[in-house]
Design a protein around this motif. Structure first.
Motif, PDB file in Angstrom:
ATOM      1  N   GLU A  64      56.101  51.880  70.028  1.00  0.00           N
ATOM      2  CA  GLU A  64      57.300  52.524  70.552  1.00  0.00           C
ATOM      3  C   GLU A  64      57.929  53.417  69.495  1.00  0.00           C
ATOM      4  O   GLU A  64      58.394  54.520  69.782  1.00  0.00           O
ATOM      5  CB  GLU A  64      58.299  51.459  71.007  1.00  0.00           C
ATOM      6  CG  GLU A  64      57.850  50.706  72.249  1.00  0.00           C
ATOM      7  CD  GLU A  64      58.673  49.447  72.506  1.00  0.00           C
ATOM      8  OE1 GLU A  64      59.620  49.211  71.711  1.00  0.00           O
ATOM      9  OE2 GLU A  64      58.382  48.738  73.474  1.00  0.00           O
ATOM     10  N   ARG A  65      57.935  52.952  68.234  1.00  0.00           N
ATOM     11  CA  ARG A  65      58.515  53.741  67.150  1.00  0.00           C
ATOM     12  C   ARG A  65      57.703  55.025  66.906  1.00  0.00           C
ATOM     13  O   ARG A  65      58.242  56.083  66.644  1.00  0.00           O
ATOM     14  CB  ARG A  65      58.561  52.922  65.859  1.00  0.00           C
ATOM     15  CG  ARG A  65      59.577  51.810  65.898  1.00  0.00           C
ATOM     16  CD  ARG A  65      59.352  50.865  64.726  1.00  0.00           C
ATOM     17  NE  ARG A  65      59.455  51.573  63.456  1.00  0.00           N
ATOM     18  CZ  ARG A  65      60.555  51.597  62.692  1.00  0.00           C
ATOM     19  NH1 ARG A  65      61.645  50.993  63.100  1.00  0.00           N
ATOM     20  NH2 ARG A  65      60.557  52.244  61.541  1.00  0.00           N
ATOM     21  N   ASP A 121      53.757  41.682  70.105  1.00  0.00           N
ATOM     22  CA  ASP A 121      55.113  42.181  69.849  1.00  0.00           C
ATOM     23  C   ASP A 121      55.117  43.202  68.720  1.00  0.00           C
ATOM     24  O   ASP A 121      55.773  44.242  68.808  1.00  0.00           O
ATOM     25  CB  ASP A 121      56.053  41.022  69.511  1.00  0.00           C
ATOM     26  CG  ASP A 121      56.414  40.177  70.722  1.00  0.00           C
ATOM     27  OD1 ASP A 121      56.129  40.623  71.864  1.00  0.00           O
ATOM     28  OD2 ASP A 121      56.959  39.072  70.528  1.00  0.00           O
ATOM     29  N   HIS A 139      55.973  47.115  69.380  1.00  0.00           N
ATOM     30  CA  HIS A 139      57.182  47.615  68.735  1.00  0.00           C
ATOM     31  C   HIS A 139      56.873  48.834  67.884  1.00  0.00           C
ATOM     32  O   HIS A 139      57.572  49.854  67.948  1.00  0.00           O
ATOM     33  CB  HIS A 139      57.811  46.521  67.874  1.00  0.00           C
ATOM     34  CG  HIS A 139      59.035  46.952  67.146  1.00  0.00           C
ATOM     35  ND1 HIS A 139      60.196  47.311  67.793  1.00  0.00           N
ATOM     36  CD2 HIS A 139      59.299  47.127  65.824  1.00  0.00           C
ATOM     37  CE1 HIS A 139      61.117  47.660  66.911  1.00  0.00           C
ATOM     38  NE2 HIS A 139      60.599  47.566  65.702  1.00  0.00           N
TER      39      HIS A 139
END
Length: 218
Positions: A215-216, A208, A212
């Motif tokens: 993606e940023r 995760d 995450h």
């Protein structure tokens, strides 16, 4: 510092560690979280430094009948590292520990493949690499990871953690260009005693965090 928690949780440790690391100038920094517990700490550091985040895996080799007592460590592809003093004290040999070392290597490869999730390994050459863990106890796992990182020809390698045993951090200066710890309490007994929340980090937690941040960064 005796008898009190220093960090609320790993994210808090990451914020405090990032404050220390942000005082330096880095060349194309890469932050590697030592799975599993180092990844949440590393994610905070990477965000603060504006650095790429990836994962490193090293597995502790436990003594026979005492798997939590580490006598050595291994990475997916690097050499097996043993604490020779502990081996002698327990009357163990590298030959006797070889099957356990290979089991841990296989598990390290499985985890790295899962965590990378098809992503290529990051380029280490000519970059400042910051290897992050949630704490340093004996240093044998960090040693294995540092030696593995060195094979990628980075510009520098810095080992960083919110808390560490004074003896371990000093010893690791032979492996890293620098070791950065926010706290080195003289009454250090275990990493977890310095966190109010030191719940186990799962594979899902690691995935995760990496997804995450990926993606940023995209």
């Amino acid at each position: 510092m005796a008898g009190q928690r220093v960090f609320a949780d790993r994210e808090d440790g990451g914020r405090r560690l990032a404050e220390e690391l942000n005082r330096r100038t880095w060349v194309d920094p890469l932050v590697l979280g030592l799975a599993r517990g180092g990844v949440p700490v590393a994610a905070v550091v990477a965000r603060r430094l504006g650095a790429e985040l990836d994962v490193a895996v090293a597995r502790k080799i436990g003594a026979p009948g005492r798997r939590e007592f580490g006598v050595g460590a291994v990475t997916p592809d690097g050499p097996v590292i043993y604490d020779e003093t502990i081996l002698r004290g327990l009357k163990l040999t590298e030959a006797r520990m070889a099957p356990a070392a290979e089991r841990e290597r296989a598990e390290a490869r499985r985890r790295l493949e899962r965590y990378r999730d098809g992503r290529p390994a990051p380029v280490l050459a000519d970059r400042d690499v910051i290897l992050v863990d949630d704490g340093l106890a004996t240093g044998v796992t960090a040693t294995a990871a540092l030696r593995d990182v060195r094979t990628g020809n980075p510009r520098t390698v810095v080992l960083a953690a919110p808390v560490g045993a004074p003896g371990a951090t000093a010893g690791l200066l032979h492996e890293a260009d620098d070791v950065v710890c926010v706290a080195e309490p003289p009454d250090f007994r275990a990493v977890g005693q310095w966190y109010a929340d030191f719940r186990q980090t799962s594979d899902k937690d690691v995935l995760d965090v990496l997804r995450h941040l990926g993606e940023r960064q995209d």
